[in-house]
Design an enzyme around this catalytic site. Structure first.
Site, short mmCIF file in Angstrom:
data_model
loop_
_atom_site.label_atom_id
_atom_site.label_comp_id
_atom_site.label_asym_id
_atom_site.label_seq_id
_atom_site.Cartn_x
_atom_site.Cartn_y
_atom_site.Cartn_z
CB CYS A 85 24.22 7.13 -48.86
SG CYS A 85 23.57 8.34 -47.73
CG ASN B 42 35.05 -1.88 -50.72
OD1 ASN B 42 35.07 -3.10 -50.55
ND2 ASN B 42 33.95 -1.18 -50.69
CB THR C 2 30.69 -3.77 -61.11
OG1 THR C 2 30.84 -2.83 -60.05
CG2 THR C 2 29.35 -4.48 -61.00
CB SER D 23 38.32 -1.24 -61.36
OG SER D 23 37.57 -0.16 -61.86
CB ALA D 24 40.69 1.83 -65.52
CG HIS D 25 36.73 4.07 -61.49
ND1 HIS D 25 36.32 4.64 -60.32
CD2 HIS D 25 36.10 2.89 -61.58
CE1 HIS D 25 35.45 3.82 -59.72
NE2 HIS D 25 35.31 2.75 -60.47
C1 LIG Z 1 35.25 -0.05 -56.61
C2 LIG Z 1 35.27 -1.49 -56.28
C3 LIG Z 1 34.64 -2.43 -57.10
C4 LIG Z 1 33.83 -2.03 -58.30
O1 LIG Z 1 34.60 -1.46 -59.32
P1 LIG Z 1 33.90 -0.51 -60.41
O2 LIG Z 1 34.93 -0.34 -61.47
O3 LIG Z 1 33.58 0.78 -59.71
O4 LIG Z 1 32.66 -1.20 -60.88
C5 LIG Z 1 34.75 -3.75 -56.77
N1 LIG Z 1 35.44 -4.17 -55.69
C6 LIG Z 1 36.07 -3.29 -54.88
C7 LIG Z 1 36.84 -3.80 -53.72
C8 LIG Z 1 36.00 -1.94 -55.14
O5 LIG Z 1 36.61 -1.07 -54.32
#
Ligand SMILES: *Cc1c(COP(=O)(O)O)cnc(C)c1O
Length: 383
Positions: free
Chosen positions: A325, A151, A72, A199-201
């Site tokens: 949601c 996503n 984000t 993003s790492a997670h």
């Molecule tokens: C999860 C996601 C984000 C946000 O990443 P976070 O690390 O959760 O803030 C942004 N763009 C896409 C396409 C995502 O799937």
């Protein structure tokens, strides 16, 4: 009870090897990377090594990697940070209609400051036509943002072709690659983008770590100010353990990437066939082949997604509508609306995202539960 997690697009479990790599930085290696003493220098070295790992994985220069707190933040910094550098006569921003909210809302945030934001439409598969970008580019267009893969529905975007158009016209191009990084090849030179978010997670790393690739010479106004960390692009003491974990997750993903993408693609297609066979009036959403390896998204006509998700949860299955949601009421997904679905249809979309731990046995169980619960909910609706 059985438990089957199929929400890997939302987040992934932390890889035990990642946790092990992070541990020293949560224990003895607590130094501030900006400190000049040996504690600080050791933390700095760890971040430098992580930066090299990310740069190599993306085919970038280490100086072009800016660590941030999340996907984000990375998308916010790309869109807002680049837009804030636009001269007053270049304040037109183009974003695809199916972007993640962290791009859409970042673009919207700019409107009160004199920016014009236009959405690029998508086709029935959720794909952006590069010509649709070309047609919307104006003399005052400054930035285009199109994601690598969606996503919710998993559709891949022709980012290379869009990058070429942007470059010809001297327009900056941002790619949200949060869903593809670690799963498909993400090469900033092959794509030809100026900014790219990861993003790492989402790749079995820790929450609270992300990165923005910033091509040399790309204008970027920092959104965090204070110290001079990250080459003055993002102030604040670095999340050392998170960054180390991110790099370890990237290394593991790079080794597994090709075989895992192949395995997930096979599992996904097997699952899609089984669901479409087992459930009448089930429709696959998104592109049949140009989609994320682990993404299967369906519409079950006449079955509200929230009821189905609750039933799946009771059976130990974690899936998602892919939409926000709030207070038990499901907002129709902006992605499904962009496909041309009506409000009711847009509340009937359910997403399953497979991961490293997913087996065919798990998926067969899910098909059985789906058959039962979809039938039950439809039966109730008829009486
Ligand atoms: C999860 C996601 C984000 C946000 O990443 P976070 O690390 O959760 O803030 C942004 N763009 C896409 C396409 C995502 O799937």
């Amino acid at each position: 009870m059985r438990s089957v997690y199929l929400d890997h697009a939302a987040t992934t479990p932390l890889d035990p090897l990642v946790r092990r790599a992070m541990e020293p930085y949560l224990k003895t290696e607590f130094g501030n990377p900006s400190s000049l003493h040996c504690w600080g220098r050791r933390a700095r070295m760890a971040i430098d090594a992580a930066r090299e790992t990310l740069a190599a994985a993306l085919n970038a220069d280490p100086a072009e990697i800016c660590f941030v707190s999340s996907g984000t933040e990375s998308c916010n910094l790309a869109v807002i940070g680049c837009a804030l550098k636009a001269p007053p006569n270049r304040r037109h921003i183009l974003v695809s209609a199916v972007e993640h909210h962290c791009v859409l809302h970042a673009a919207e945030w700019l409107i009160p400051f004199g920016y014009t934001v236009e959405h690029i439409p998508v086709d029935g598969y959720g794909q952006v036509d590069p010509d649709a970008v070309r047609e919307r580019i104006r003399d005052d267009t400054w930035l285009v943002s199109v994601m690598h893969a969606n996503n919710e529905i998993g559709t891949l975007q022709p980012v290379e072709a869009i990058a070429r158009i942007c470059r010809e016209r001297g327009i900056w191009f941002h790619v949200d690659a949060v869903q593809t990084f670690g799963l498909l090849s993400v090469n900033v030179e092959a794509i030809g983008c100026d900014l790219l978010s990861v993003s790492a997670h989402k790749i079995y790393g820790p929450k609270g770590a992300g990165a923005l690739y910033v091509r040399a010479m790309t204008p970027l106004q920092p959104l965090m100010v204070g110290g001079g960390q990250e080459r003055d692009r993002r102030a604040g003491t670095e999340n050392v353990a998170g960054i180390v974990g991110f790099a370890e997750a990237v290394k593991i993903a790079e080794v597994k990437r090709e075989s895992e993408a192949e395995r997930l693609t096979c599992l996904r297609d097997q699952f899609i066939r089984a669901v479409l066979d087992a459930i009448p009036d089930a429709i696959l959403t998104g592109h049949p082949t140009e989609r994320l390896p682990g993404n299967a998204h369906f519409r079950f006509a006449g079955v509200p997604a929230d009821s189905l998700l609750i039933a799946l949860d009771r059976a130990g299955i974690g899936a998602s509508s892919g939409a926000a949601c709030s207070a038990g009421s499901l907002e129709p997904s902006h992605v499904l609306l962009a496909l041309g679905w009506d409000e009711q249809a847009a509340q009937e979309g359910v997403r399953f995202t497979l991961g490293r731990d997913t087996t065919w046995d798990d998926l067969q169980y899910v098909v059985e539960v789906l058959r039962r619960e979809v039938g039950r909910i439809r039966g109730k609706a008829r009486v």
